[in-house]
Design a protein around this motif. Structure first.
Motif, PDB file in Angstrom:
ATOM      1  N   HIS A 292      -8.273  -3.732 -15.341  1.00  0.00           N
ATOM      2  CA  HIS A 292      -8.145  -4.772 -14.325  1.00  0.00           C
ATOM      3  C   HIS A 292      -8.409  -4.170 -12.941  1.00  0.00           C
ATOM      4  O   HIS A 292      -7.862  -3.111 -12.611  1.00  0.00           O
ATOM      5  CB  HIS A 292      -6.725  -5.350 -14.329  1.00  0.00           C
TER       6      HIS A 292
ATOM      7  N   SER B  60      -7.010  -4.283 -10.183  1.00  0.00           N
ATOM      8  CA  SER B  60      -5.753  -4.771  -9.601  1.00  0.00           C
ATOM      9  C   SER B  60      -5.729  -4.641  -8.085  1.00  0.00           C
ATOM     10  O   SER B  60      -4.958  -5.326  -7.412  1.00  0.00           O
ATOM     11  CB  SER B  60      -4.565  -4.016 -10.213  1.00  0.00           C
TER      12      SER B  60
ATOM     13  N   TYR C 187      -6.657  -7.928  -6.902  1.00  0.00           N
ATOM     14  CA  TYR C 187      -5.562  -8.893  -7.088  1.00  0.00           C
ATOM     15  C   TYR C 187      -4.589  -8.792  -5.913  1.00  0.00           C
ATOM     16  O   TYR C 187      -4.132  -9.811  -5.368  1.00  0.00           O
ATOM     17  CB  TYR C 187      -4.801  -8.605  -8.384  1.00  0.00           C
ATOM     18  N   GLU C 188      -4.267  -7.552  -5.535  1.00  0.00           N
ATOM     19  CA  GLU C 188      -3.344  -7.352  -4.413  1.00  0.00           C
ATOM     20  C   GLU C 188      -3.959  -7.829  -3.106  1.00  0.00           C
ATOM     21  O   GLU C 188      -3.272  -8.421  -2.264  1.00  0.00           O
ATOM     22  CB  GLU C 188      -2.962  -5.872  -4.316  1.00  0.00           C
TER      23      GLU C 188
ATOM     24  N   ALA D 239      -5.982 -10.222  -2.737  1.00  0.00           N
ATOM     25  CA  ALA D 239      -5.959 -11.683  -2.737  1.00  0.00           C
ATOM     26  C   ALA D 239      -4.556 -12.234  -2.487  1.00  0.00           C
ATOM     27  O   ALA D 239      -4.382 -13.152  -1.669  1.00  0.00           O
ATOM     28  CB  ALA D 239      -6.493 -12.209  -4.066  1.00  0.00           C
ATOM     29  N   LEU D 240      -3.544 -11.670  -3.173  1.00  0.00           N
ATOM     30  CA  LEU D 240      -2.185 -12.217  -3.075  1.00  0.00           C
ATOM     31  C   LEU D 240      -1.444 -11.723  -1.836  1.00  0.00           C
ATOM     32  O   LEU D 240      -0.884 -12.519  -1.077  1.00  0.00           O
ATOM     33  CB  LEU D 240      -1.390 -11.854  -4.332  1.00  0.00           C
TER      34      LEU D 240
ATOM     35  N   SER E 258       4.105  -9.389  -9.193  1.00  0.00           N
ATOM     36  CA  SER E 258       3.184  -9.966 -10.173  1.00  0.00           C
ATOM     37  C   SER E 258       2.037  -9.018 -10.494  1.00  0.00           C
ATOM     38  O   SER E 258       1.682  -8.813 -11.662  1.00  0.00           O
ATOM     39  CB  SER E 258       2.631 -11.295  -9.644  1.00  0.00           C
ATOM     40  N   VAL E 259       1.471  -8.416  -9.463  1.00  0.00           N
ATOM     41  CA  VAL E 259       0.306  -7.545  -9.664  1.00  0.00           C
ATOM     42  C   VAL E 259       0.681  -6.288 -10.431  1.00  0.00           C
ATOM     43  O   VAL E 259      -0.144  -5.734 -11.173  1.00  0.00           O
ATOM     44  CB  VAL E 259      -0.339  -7.196  -8.308  1.00  0.00           C
TER      45      VAL E 259
ATOM     46  N   ARG F  20      -1.248  -3.449 -12.897  1.00  0.00           N
ATOM     47  CA  ARG F  20      -1.568  -2.195 -12.227  1.00  0.00           C
ATOM     48  C   ARG F  20      -1.061  -1.012 -13.055  1.00  0.00           C
ATOM     49  O   ARG F  20       0.051  -1.043 -13.577  1.00  0.00           O
ATOM     50  CB  ARG F  20      -0.923  -2.173 -10.837  1.00  0.00           C
TER      51      ARG F  20
END
Length: 298
Positions: A182, A184, A187-188, A190-191, A230-231, A235
């Protein structure tokens, strides 16, 4: 990028190296790393935006306080981030304190940087006689800029990759083995970055949230905690803390975010339960209305 992702879904997994990314700009005598540029961009953009914020009605500080915050928060990010990394993630660095100064080798803790920024805000607020909670509200709106740039820089560096996964956008990172993982870092970004930027800018500029002390910093604190928690499921834990994560069921990052989530929710609840600044109780408004009516000519 999109074509590579689509191809990865049907054929071999995406290779990070195929993206043509480099960790920095080679100047010949020196490599200007994107991670350093990310810190610089986040701090400068935050300074510029905070200078705009204080021009809106209700600001708790002046430009000179913004200048002080810029200086001391920068120190807090760097010193706190490095010491936090050594404390939470790699205690072996304390055995040779000289290694703490080797920032170019990487290793910065978000939680340590957050503590550093908190101490900087306390110092500037105390010295300037400013309401700390309102200063925290204004600073919190700007922190996600740095989070966004920092996590994108992690991705560009090919570091802090995620766990193995079979999603179409999983990719093989150098040094992480042959299995796709992933991304990740994105993802971080983005969030903890993009999403919080949208939410906090909307709350500040389009609502009266800044008139409720603690609301903005509460949303930021809870949001950053929930995003990181969440991430962390995607990770890869730090090598030296993999056994800790397996033993406790949660990573070190997740354990450190639980207090942040609780604190953020408490700040939001406190802010919403109190009247906003500048509001007049109903009884007071009635008295003012009666006084105004009696003074107007018949």
């Amino acid at each position: 990028m999109l074509s590579l992702l689509a191809e990865a879904a049907q054929h071999a997994p995406l290779q990070w190296e195929d993206l043509g990314l480099r960790p920095g700009i080679d100047l010949g005598f020196f490599t200007l790393r994107y991670y350093s540029l990310a810190y610089l961009a986040g701090i400068l953009l935050g300074y510029w935006h905070l200078s705009r914020m204080i021009k809106a009605p209700g600001a708790p500080m002046a430009q000179r306080h913004v200048d002080d915050l810029f200086f001391y928060c920068t120190l807090g990010i760097i010193i706190g981030g490095r010491l936090g990394y050594a404390t939470f993630y790699q205690p072996s660095l304390w055995a040779n304190p000289a290694d703490l100064l080797k920032l170019w080798q990487g290793g910065m803790s978000f939680h340590g940087g957050l503590i550093g920024v908190l101490l900087a805000m306390l110092w500037v607020s105390w010295r300037g006689g400013l309401p700390f909670l309102r200063v925290a509200d204004y600073v919190a709106v700007n922190v996600p800029f740095g989070m966004l740039f920092g996590r994108i820089a992690n991705f560009i560096n090919g570091e802090l990759w995620g766990r193995t996964g079979d999603v179409p956008w999983a990719m093989v990172f150098p040094g992480a083995g042959p299995l796709p993982r992933h991304p990740s870092q994105l993802y971080e970004a983005a969030l903890e970055g993009a999403l919080l930027i949208v939410v906090l800018l909307f709350l500040f500029w389009k609502t009266r949230a800044r008139w409720r002390p603690g609301l903005l910093v509460g949303v930021f604190t809870a949001g950053i905690g929930l995003g990181r928690f969440s991430v962390e499921f995607f990770r890869e834990p730090d090598v030296q803390l993999a056994a800790f994560a397996a033993r406790t069921g949660l990573s070190m990052g997740q354990w450190l975010t639980i207090p942040l989530i609780l604190l953020g929710l408490a700040l939001v609840a406190r802010a919403l339960m109190r009247p906003p600044l500048g509001s007049v109780p109903a009884a007071g408004r009635q008295g003012e209305d009666a006084s105004r009516d009696s003074s107007e000519p018949a």
